[in-house]
Every structure is written in structure tokens, then in C-alpha cells.
Design a protein around this motif. Structure first.
Motif, PDB file in Angstrom:
ATOM      1  N   TRP A 238       0.820  -1.285  -0.195  1.00  0.00           N
ATOM      2  CA  TRP A 238      -0.200  -0.190   0.216  1.00  0.00           C
ATOM      3  C   TRP A 238       1.352   1.122  -0.167  1.00  0.00           C
ATOM      4  O   TRP A 238       1.751   1.252   0.595  1.00  0.00           O
ATOM      5  N   LEU A 239      -0.076   2.072  -0.997  1.00  0.00           N
ATOM      6  CA  LEU A 239       1.085   3.764  -0.696  1.00  0.00           C
ATOM      7  C   LEU A 239       1.144   4.033   0.626  1.00  0.00           C
ATOM      8  O   LEU A 239       0.110   4.066   1.765  1.00  0.00           O
ATOM      9  N   GLN A 240       1.385   5.239   1.029  1.00  0.00           N
ATOM     10  CA  GLN A 240       2.198   5.831   2.556  1.00  0.00           C
ATOM     11  C   GLN A 240       1.578   7.054   2.409  1.00  0.00           C
ATOM     12  O   GLN A 240       1.253   7.689   0.961  1.00  0.00           O
ATOM     13  N   GLY A 241       0.412   7.477   3.571  1.00  0.00           N
ATOM     14  CA  GLY A 241       0.030   8.718   3.176  1.00  0.00           C
ATOM     15  C   GLY A 241      -1.784   8.111   3.713  1.00  0.00           C
ATOM     16  O   GLY A 241      -1.597   7.467   4.108  1.00  0.00           O
ATOM     17  N   PRO A 242      -2.779   9.603   4.475  1.00  0.00           N
ATOM     18  CA  PRO A 242      -3.594   9.160   5.404  1.00  0.00           C
ATOM     19  C   PRO A 242      -4.161   8.049   4.446  1.00  0.00           C
ATOM     20  O   PRO A 242      -4.643   8.082   2.940  1.00  0.00           O
ATOM     21  N   MET A 243      -5.041   7.045   5.197  1.00  0.00           N
ATOM     22  CA  MET A 243      -6.178   7.249   4.895  1.00  0.00           C
ATOM     23  C   MET A 243      -7.593   7.037   4.892  1.00  0.00           C
ATOM     24  O   MET A 243      -7.684   7.363   6.173  1.00  0.00           O
ATOM     25  N   ALA A 244      -8.819   6.316   3.608  1.00  0.00           N
ATOM     26  CA  ALA A 244      -9.920   6.251   4.503  1.00  0.00           C
ATOM     27  C   ALA A 244     -10.840   5.140   4.181  1.00  0.00           C
ATOM     28  O   ALA A 244     -10.149   4.683   2.381  1.00  0.00           O
ATOM     29  N   VAL A 245     -11.825   5.091   4.340  1.00  0.00           N
ATOM     30  CA  VAL A 245     -12.282   3.701   4.311  1.00  0.00           C
ATOM     31  C   VAL A 245     -13.529   4.061   3.973  1.00  0.00           C
ATOM     32  O   VAL A 245     -14.412   4.755   4.782  1.00  0.00           O
ATOM     33  N   VAL A 246     -13.967   3.768   2.497  1.00  0.00           N
ATOM     34  CA  VAL A 246     -15.375   4.173   2.145  1.00  0.00           C
ATOM     35  C   VAL A 246     -16.454   2.833   1.519  1.00  0.00           C
ATOM     36  O   VAL A 246     -15.460   2.592  -0.009  1.00  0.00           O
ATOM     37  N   GLN A 247     -17.388   2.521   1.593  1.00  0.00           N
ATOM     38  CA  GLN A 247     -18.259   1.558   0.955  1.00  0.00           C
ATOM     39  C   GLN A 247     -16.765   0.611   0.987  1.00  0.00           C
ATOM     40  O   GLN A 247     -17.216  -0.328  -0.067  1.00  0.00           O
ATOM     41  N   GLY A 248     -16.347  -0.051   1.790  1.00  0.00           N
ATOM     42  CA  GLY A 248     -15.161  -1.309   1.799  1.00  0.00           C
ATOM     43  C   GLY A 248     -14.190  -1.311   1.674  1.00  0.00           C
ATOM     44  O   GLY A 248     -13.223  -1.776   1.162  1.00  0.00           O
ATOM     45  N   SER A 249     -13.941  -0.147   0.568  1.00  0.00           N
ATOM     46  CA  SER A 249     -12.725  -0.106  -0.165  1.00  0.00           C
ATOM     47  C   SER A 249     -11.834   1.580   0.273  1.00  0.00           C
ATOM     48  O   SER A 249     -12.145   2.139   1.285  1.00  0.00           O
ATOM     49  N   ILE A 250     -10.298   1.468   0.701  1.00  0.00           N
ATOM     50  CA  ILE A 250      -9.247   1.908   0.781  1.00  0.00           C
ATOM     51  C   ILE A 250      -9.478   3.037  -0.177  1.00  0.00           C
ATOM     52  O   ILE A 250      -8.703   2.547  -1.522  1.00  0.00           O
ATOM     53  N   TYR A 251      -8.653   4.555   0.827  1.00  0.00           N
ATOM     54  CA  TYR A 251      -8.498   5.273  -0.272  1.00  0.00           C
ATOM     55  C   TYR A 251      -7.108   6.208   0.603  1.00  0.00           C
ATOM     56  O   TYR A 251      -7.106   5.914   1.716  1.00  0.00           O
ATOM     57  N   ILE A 252      -6.610   6.375  -0.102  1.00  0.00           N
ATOM     58  CA  ILE A 252      -5.367   6.685   0.142  1.00  0.00           C
ATOM     59  C   ILE A 252      -4.842   8.312  -0.020  1.00  0.00           C
ATOM     60  O   ILE A 252      -4.454   7.967  -1.654  1.00  0.00           O
ATOM     61  N   MET A 253      -4.004   9.035   0.342  1.00  0.00           N
ATOM     62  CA  MET A 253      -4.092  10.588  -0.422  1.00  0.00           C
ATOM     63  C   MET A 253      -2.128  10.358  -0.523  1.00  0.00           C
ATOM     64  O   MET A 253      -1.284   9.819   0.540  1.00  0.00           O
ATOM     65  N   SER A 254      -1.541  10.192  -0.902  1.00  0.00           N
ATOM     66  CA  SER A 254       0.290  10.474  -1.751  1.00  0.00           C
ATOM     67  C   SER A 254      -0.008  11.095  -3.180  1.00  0.00           C
ATOM     68  O   SER A 254      -0.593  11.017  -3.853  1.00  0.00           O
ATOM     69  N   HIS A 255       1.172  12.221  -3.129  1.00  0.00           N
ATOM     70  CA  HIS A 255       1.748  12.950  -3.865  1.00  0.00           C
ATOM     71  C   HIS A 255       0.453  13.671  -4.339  1.00  0.00           C
ATOM     72  O   HIS A 255       0.897  14.522  -5.463  1.00  0.00           O
ATOM     73  N   GLY A 256       0.107  14.388  -3.444  1.00  0.00           N
ATOM     74  CA  GLY A 256      -1.014  15.250  -4.019  1.00  0.00           C
ATOM     75  C   GLY A 256      -2.553  14.533  -4.848  1.00  0.00           C
ATOM     76  O   GLY A 256      -3.081  15.262  -5.964  1.00  0.00           O
ATOM     77  N   PHE A 257      -2.811  13.800  -4.910  1.00  0.00           N
ATOM     78  CA  PHE A 257      -3.567  12.804  -5.360  1.00  0.00           C
ATOM     79  C   PHE A 257      -4.265  11.551  -4.366  1.00  0.00           C
ATOM     80  O   PHE A 257      -3.613  11.309  -3.729  1.00  0.00           O
ATOM     81  N   ILE A 258      -5.886  11.115  -4.287  1.00  0.00           N
ATOM     82  CA  ILE A 258      -5.892  10.343  -3.614  1.00  0.00           C
ATOM     83  C   ILE A 258      -6.260   9.054  -4.420  1.00  0.00           C
ATOM     84  O   ILE A 258      -6.948   9.141  -5.710  1.00  0.00           O
ATOM     85  N   CYS A 259      -6.068   8.269  -3.901  1.00  0.00           N
ATOM     86  CA  CYS A 259      -6.460   6.993  -4.959  1.00  0.00           C
ATOM     87  C   CYS A 259      -7.352   5.600  -4.705  1.00  0.00           C
ATOM     88  O   CYS A 259      -6.990   5.869  -3.308  1.00  0.00           O
ATOM     89  N   LYS A 260      -7.629   5.296  -5.075  1.00  0.00           N
ATOM     90  CA  LYS A 260      -8.568   4.066  -4.863  1.00  0.00           C
ATOM     91  C   LYS A 260      -7.305   2.523  -4.800  1.00  0.00           C
ATOM     92  O   LYS A 260      -6.732   2.103  -5.935  1.00  0.00           O
TER      93      LYS A 260
END
Length: 345
Positions: A238-260
């Protein structure tokens, strides 16, 4: 409770009151003593579940002011301020926060009030104290203490229980101990230790019904089996950075982008370049949205000022095409976000 609404049986009247939004409850209490008793009863919140009027609220605590929590109501775009957390620890920080059994729990942590002369953190680096906030009676209460004082640790609600693991104890030593709390019985029990401990802060998230413990700067993840009987070590990349779980999927903010993140694959969802200059913000999921809350801007090479933020940006990722909007800013809190979780009431 008797004759809540003239001409209606109390059971029916209670279901009528159950449809009133949570933010109006203090005004309802002013009607009469019987209404106050009804509003502060377990029966009302059971009726809210039955009639489908339960609400998902966001709970947020920031550095300024100290030990103050606010609730965000997404349906009405407004903030509700809670009574100040009555801990004797000034500027409580590095704690764990979850919701379970319809209450908000604040666990462990230590003081972020630093003496400018000695550097001492108010004499408390880690505590084992546990506080719960009951939205029914709108009061804080102290619960059974954790078995081990800890700060900067992983904390999750799992199957109605609260699990804490890792972090640092009062001697500033990293620990591998884990424990589980039963909110109904107000009891802590020890569970198997983490396989590994690291000299870095750790966080926890629940994904696929399992608790995952992540250490800052490491790609390996320790996963607790659903029965809480042991941990496995995985390397998901997984990428390093702030994370959030939305509807069972993980989203990560890295280098100015939010990635699923989907397994070992990742997909850029939205640009978030304005957050490259911001630190200490919270990123959390609720419904089909990602909430980006508070934090501070600066200092940088051009500007040494530090600007505490209270604004809230909402990115909707549950729709086919991501969109973003500004929500109402926090009305009392600002700056570095110390704790953030959701509460269903």
C-alpha cells in the motif's frame, strides 16, 4: 413517561419524537419533564432505529481548543459542540478514538502541552484512562482503564468490541501488547501480542471485517483474525499517506492525489494538490464520501507563519464520477486534528 402527546399512547408519541433530528433534542427537553425523560431514554434511541431515523455524525477533536469535541451533521451541514472532555490531562493527544455501543470512546494518549523550558509533556506521555461520551444523556463518563498505558497506538471497533494494539507506553518504549474491551461489561482482556513492534507510531483500520495495524514508513501490515485469536503479517504494498475506508474500499492520499487501492493495484481518483501544503488534517470516510478536515498550512520556505484551518472538504467517491464540495467549517475547533471517527445515533 406519561401522556407525552395528548390523545396519543406513549408508545406512538415516542415514535413521533424519534423522528426529530438529534440537534433539536436540547430544545425538545424544554417542553416538559416528561419530554426531557423521553429524550434522554434508551427507548427513544431504540425507536429511532425502528423508524429509520438514526443519524451518522462525524466526531472531531482538534488541537485548539484543548479537549473539545464537535459533532458534524452531514444532512444539515452543521456542527454541534460537546461538553469539554473532563480529563485532568491538558491538551490530550495521541489517543485512540472509536464509536461502539452507541457511544464515543476516547482511549489513552498523553499530553501535548509542552513546557517551553524543560520540554516536558506536562508529566504525562501515555495514560491508560478511557472516557466515553453518551449522546443520550449528553455526558462524559470514565470507563475501566486499559491494562497498559499507551499513546500513538492502533485502535478499532470490531464486532461490537474495541481493540487496541501497539504504540508507546509511559516510558516511551514501543510495545507489542494488544487488548480488547467489552463496552457492555466495561472489562478489558488481553489478546495475543502483535508479531512485531516498531519504533514508530501505528494506526488501525477495519477492512473486510478484519483489523489492520499499519506502522508509519513500513509496507507490512499486521492483520487480526475475526475471532481475535492471533495476527498475521502481510505485505500489501500500500502507498504511504492518510487513509480512509469508504464503502469497503481503501483510499490513500499520496503526492497530491487520492488513489483507490484494490489489492496490489491502485487507481487515481481525484487531484488533491491543495493538501500538499497542509499537515495535520484528518481524512475519513462516511457514507460514499471522503472528508478532509482542518490541519495547518505552513511554515514553508517562503512563509514562516502557521495558519490553523477549520475548513472541511468533501469528496464524493461513491458516485460514478467523483465530485468535491465545501462543507460548513468547524465552528469551535481548528488546527491539527487529534481525533476523528463516526458515531451512529
Amino acid at each position: 413517561m406519561s401522556e407525552l402527546i395528548e390523545g396519543l399512547p406513549d408508545a406512538v408519541a415516542l415514535r413521533c419524537l424519534a423522528r426529530v433530528p438529534f440537534y433539536l433534542h436540547p430544545k425538545l427537553e424544554l417542553v416538559s419533564r416528561s419530554w426531557r425523560a423521553a429524550i434522554r431514554s434508551q427507548e427513544l434511541f431504540k425507536a429511532r432505529q425502528e423508524v429509520g431515523s438514526s443519524e451518522e455524525l462525524l466526531c472531531v477533536c482538534a488541537f485548539d481548543p484543548e479537549n473539545l469535541w464537535q459533532l458534524y451533521d452531514p444532512r444539515r451541514d452543521l456542527w454541534i459542540t460537546l461538553p469539554v472532555l473532563p480529563s485532568k490531562i491538558r491538551h490530550l493527544a495521541h489517543f485512540g478514538v472509536v464509536s461502539a455501543a452507541g457511544k464515543l470512546f476516547v482511549l489513552g494518549g498523553g499530553s501535548d502541552a509542552v513546557d517551553p523550558l524543560t520540554g516536558d509533556q506536562d508529566g504525562s506521555f501515555a495514560t491508560n484512562e478511557v472516557w466515553s461520551y453518551d449522546p443520550i444523556i449528553r455526558q462524559w463518563a470514565q470507563c475501566a482503564s486499559m491494562l497498559v498505558p499507551r499513546a500513538m497506538f492502533a485502535c478499532c471497533a470490531l464486532n461490537g468490541k474495541i481493540v487496541v494494539a501497539g504504540g508507546f507506553t509511559s516510558c516511551r518504549k514501543s510495545i507489542s501488547q494488544a487488548e480488547m474491551y467489552d463496552p457492555d461489561k466495561d472489562i478489558w482482556v488481553q489478546i495475543p501480542d502483535l508479531h512485531r513492534t516498531h519504533n514508530s507510531a501505528c494506526t488501525g483500520l477495519v477492512l473486510g471485517g478484519k483489523m489492520h495495524v499499519l506502522h508509519k514508513g513500513l509496507s507490512t501490515v499486521q492483520v487480526l483474525d475475526p475471532m481475535g485469536l492471533g495476527w498475521t503479517v502481510e505485505d500489501y504494498g500500500w502507498l504511504q499517506g492518510p487513509m480512509a475506508v469508504v464503502q469497503g474500499s481503501i483510499y490513500i492520499m499520496s503526492h497530491g492525489f487520492i488513489c483507490k487501492q484494490e489489492g496490489n493495484l491502485r487507481k487515481v481518483v481525484v487531484l488533491a494538490s491543495e493538501f500538499r501544503r497542509r499537515i495535520g488534517f484528518a481524512m475519513t470516510g462516511m457514507g460514499g464520501d471522503i472528508y478532509l478536515i482542518g490541519g495547518v498550512i505552513g511554515p514553508d520556505r517562503w512563509n514562516w507563519d502557521i495558519k490553523p484551518m477549520s475548513d472541511v472538504e468533501v469528496v464524493t467517491v461513491g458516485a460514478e464520477r467523483p465530485t468535491s464540495r465545501q462543507a460548513a467549517p468547524m465552528t469551535r475547533c481548528r488546527g491539527t486534528i487529534l481525533g476523528c471517527t463516526q458515531l451512529k445515533i
